[in-house]
Design an enzyme around this catalytic site. Structure first.
Site, PDB file in Angstrom:
ATOM      1  CE  LYS A  29      65.250  49.129  30.348  1.00  0.00           C
ATOM      2  NZ  LYS A  29      63.966  48.634  29.924  1.00  0.00           N
ATOM      3  CG  ASP A  45      40.178  36.576  34.610  1.00  0.00           C
ATOM      4  OD1 ASP A  45      40.595  37.567  35.228  1.00  0.00           O
ATOM      5  OD2 ASP A  45      39.930  35.482  35.156  1.00  0.00           O
ATOM      6  NE  ARG A  74      40.347  31.371  38.849  1.00  0.00           N
ATOM      7  CZ  ARG A  74      39.163  31.628  39.347  1.00  0.00           C
ATOM      8  NH1 ARG A  74      38.953  31.485  40.631  1.00  0.00           N
ATOM      9  NH2 ARG A  74      38.159  32.024  38.582  1.00  0.00           N
ATOM     10  NE  ARG A 106      62.916  50.443  47.383  1.00  0.00           N
ATOM     11  CZ  ARG A 106      62.356  51.079  48.389  1.00  0.00           C
ATOM     12  NH1 ARG A 106      61.183  51.648  48.250  1.00  0.00           N
ATOM     13  NH2 ARG A 106      62.953  51.131  49.553  1.00  0.00           N
ATOM     14  NE  ARG A 138      34.102  32.341  40.994  1.00  0.00           N
ATOM     15  CZ  ARG A 138      34.825  33.418  41.283  1.00  0.00           C
ATOM     16  NH1 ARG A 138      35.001  33.786  42.522  1.00  0.00           N
ATOM     17  NH2 ARG A 138      35.373  34.138  40.322  1.00  0.00           N
ATOM     18  NE  ARG A 197      20.537  52.535  31.147  1.00  0.00           N
ATOM     19  CZ  ARG A 197      20.811  52.905  29.904  1.00  0.00           C
ATOM     20  NH1 ARG A 197      21.626  52.177  29.156  1.00  0.00           N
ATOM     21  NH2 ARG A 197      20.270  54.011  29.400  1.00  0.00           N
ATOM     22  CB  ALA A 198      21.712  46.436  27.652  1.00  0.00           C
TER      23      ALA A 198
HETATM   24  O1  F6P Z   1      37.605  35.463  37.173  1.00  0.00           O
HETATM   25  C1  F6P Z   1      37.809  36.739  37.650  1.00  0.00           C
HETATM   26  C2  F6P Z   1      38.770  36.762  38.795  1.00  0.00           C
HETATM   27  O2  F6P Z   1      38.897  38.099  39.195  1.00  0.00           O
HETATM   28  C3  F6P Z   1      40.120  36.104  38.549  1.00  0.00           C
HETATM   29  O3  F6P Z   1      41.009  36.948  37.848  1.00  0.00           O
HETATM   30  C4  F6P Z   1      40.574  35.799  39.952  1.00  0.00           C
HETATM   31  O4  F6P Z   1      41.481  34.737  39.969  1.00  0.00           O
HETATM   32  C5  F6P Z   1      39.290  35.413  40.632  1.00  0.00           C
HETATM   33  O5  F6P Z   1      38.249  36.041  39.912  1.00  0.00           O
HETATM   34  C6  F6P Z   1      39.229  35.808  42.084  1.00  0.00           C
HETATM   35  O6  F6P Z   1      38.023  35.345  42.601  1.00  0.00           O
HETATM   36  P1  F6P Z   1      37.468  35.699  44.061  1.00  0.00           P
HETATM   37  O7  F6P Z   1      36.963  37.104  44.029  1.00  0.00           O
HETATM   38  O8  F6P Z   1      36.393  34.704  44.293  1.00  0.00           O
HETATM   39  O9  F6P Z   1      38.627  35.564  44.997  1.00  0.00           O
END
Ligand code: F6P
Length: 323
Positions: A214, A128, A172, A163, A72, A21-22
C-alpha cells in the site's frame, strides 16, 4: 399554549439555525409568540431573552453556528440556578420550551421539566450522532462530509510520501463520525470508544498493508478512544515500527463549523416543526427524532440513559473493504 421559547445549548452543530428557524416559523404559523433564549440555559438564568419575529430567522437556514449562541452552563446544574431560570420563564409568561442540543442539554431539560412540571421538548443537535432514539442528529451529516473532505486531502499527500497517518476526529464518547468517515474515505483502520482497541492487532494489520505494498495508510482515531488520541497511538506505532514514516493530524473544531448539508437542513426543519407540534399537542419531557424516516417521540429518560450502539454492519464493512 400562547408563548414558547427556544434555546441552543452544548456544542453547536451545523443545522441548529435551520432548527431555530423551523421552531419560529411553525410557532408563528400556529399563532404562538416565539422568543429566543441567548447562550442556552445560562441566558435563561440571566434573563437574556429576545423576541423572534418571522423576519428574525430569514437568511439563517444556510449558516453554521447558532444565532442564539450556545454555552455549557454549570449554574443550571444547581437547584438555585434552575429556580431562577423557572422564575424568568414565568415572569415572561412562557408556556413551553424547545431545547436544541445533545445529551447534556437533555439531561438539564429532564431534571428541570420534572422539578417544575414545565413542558420541554428536545431537538437532537450534535455532530456526534450519539443520541439514542434517533437515526440522525442535526449536524452529523455536515461534520461527516467535512471529515471525509479533509481525509481525502490528507490521503493525497500521504500517498505522495508513502506515509502512515493517524487522523483524530471528534467524538468524546462515540465513534459514529470515526467509523462512517473511515468507510467513506477508504481508511485502513478505525479506533472508537465503543470497541476495545487491540493495539497488537493494529500493528499486525499495518504490517500486512505494508507487505501488500500500500502506498499510504490512514487510521481514523475517535478522540475518546481508550488508548488515547491520535498523538498517543502514533507515538506507540512509531516506537514499534521505526521504519514507518508516521504523521498525525487532529481535525478539531473545523468539524463543527460550515454551512449545513441539505440533509441537515431538511432534518432540522422536520424536527423543529415536530417539536412545536409536540408542545401544542401537550407532550412534555420528550425528544423528537427520526427513525426509519419517520418522526418519532422519545422520552427524555430513554434518549439520555440508553446507549445508541454503532451499526455492526459498519464494522464488518470496514474489515472487508480495508484489506
Ligand atoms: O459534543 C460535541 C463535541 O464536538 C464533541 O465531539 C467534543 O468532544 C466536544 O464537543 C468538544 O467540546 P468543546 O467545543 O467545548 O471543546
Amino acid at each position: 399554549m400562547k408563548k414558547i421559547a427556544v434555546l441552543t445549548s452544548g456544542g453547536d452543530s451545523p443545522g441548529m439555525n435551520a432548527a431555530i428557524r423551523a421552531v419560529v416559523r411553525c410557532g408563528i404559523y400556529n399563532k404562538l409568540e416565539v422568543v429566543g433564549i441567548m447562550r442556552g440555559y445560562q441566558g435563561l438564568i440571566e434573563n437574556d431573552i429576545i423576541d423572534l419575529p418571522s423576519h428574525s430567522v430569514s437568511n439563517i437556514i444556510q449558516q453554521g453556528g447558532t444565532m442564539l449562541q450556545s454555552a455549557r452552563s454549570t449554574e443550571f446544574m444547581t437547584k438555585e440556578g434552575r429556580l431562577t431560570a423557572y422564575e424568568n420563564l414565568k415572569q415572561k409568561e412562557i408556556d413551553g420550551l424547545v431545547v436544541i442540543g445533545g445529551n447534556g442539554t437533555f439531561t438539564g431539560a429532564w431534571i428541570f421539566s420534572k422539578e417544575f412540571d414545565f413542558p420541554v421538548v428536545g431537538v437532537p443537535g450534535t455532530i456526534d450522532n450519539d443520541i439514542y432514539g434517533t437515526d440522525y442528529t442535526i449536524g452529523f451529516d455536515t461534520a461527516l462530509n467535512t471529515v471525509v473532505d479533509a481525509v481525502d486531502k490528507i490521503r493525497d499527500t500521504a500517498t505522495a510520501h508513502n506515509r502512515l497517518f493517524f487522523i483524530e476526529v471528534m467524538g468524546r464518547d462515540a465513534g459514529f463520525l470515526a467509523i462512517q468517515s473511515a468507510i467513506a474515505s477508504g481508511a485502513e483502520a478505525v479506533l472508537t470508544p465503543e470497541i476495545e482497541s487491540d493495539i497488537e492487532n493494529l500493528y499486525a494489520f499495518l504490517n500486512n498493508g505494508c507487505k501488500n505494498k500500500k502506498k499510504s495508510s490512514i487510521v481514523i482515531v475517535a478522540e475518546g478512544d481508550e488508548v488515547g488520541g491520535a498523538i498517543n497511538i502514533a507515538n506507540k506505532v512509531s516506537a514499534e515500527f521505526p521504519m514507518y514514516d508516521v504523521r498525525m493530524s487532529i481535525l478539531g473544531h473545523i468539524q463543527r463549523g460550515g454551512a449545513p448539508s441539505t440533509h441537515d437542513r431538511v432534518l432540522a426543519s422536520e424536527l423543529g416543526v415536530a417539536s412545536v407540534q409536540a408542545l401544542i399537542n401537550g407532550d412534555r419531557n420528550i425528544m423528537v427524532g427520526v427513525t426509519d424516516k419517520q418522526v418519532v417521540k422519545v422520552p427524555f429518560d430513554d434518549a439520555i440513559h440508553k446507549k445508541k450502539p454503532l451499526d455492526p454492519l459498519h464494522t464488518e464493512l470496514l474489515n472487508i473493504l480495508s484489506i
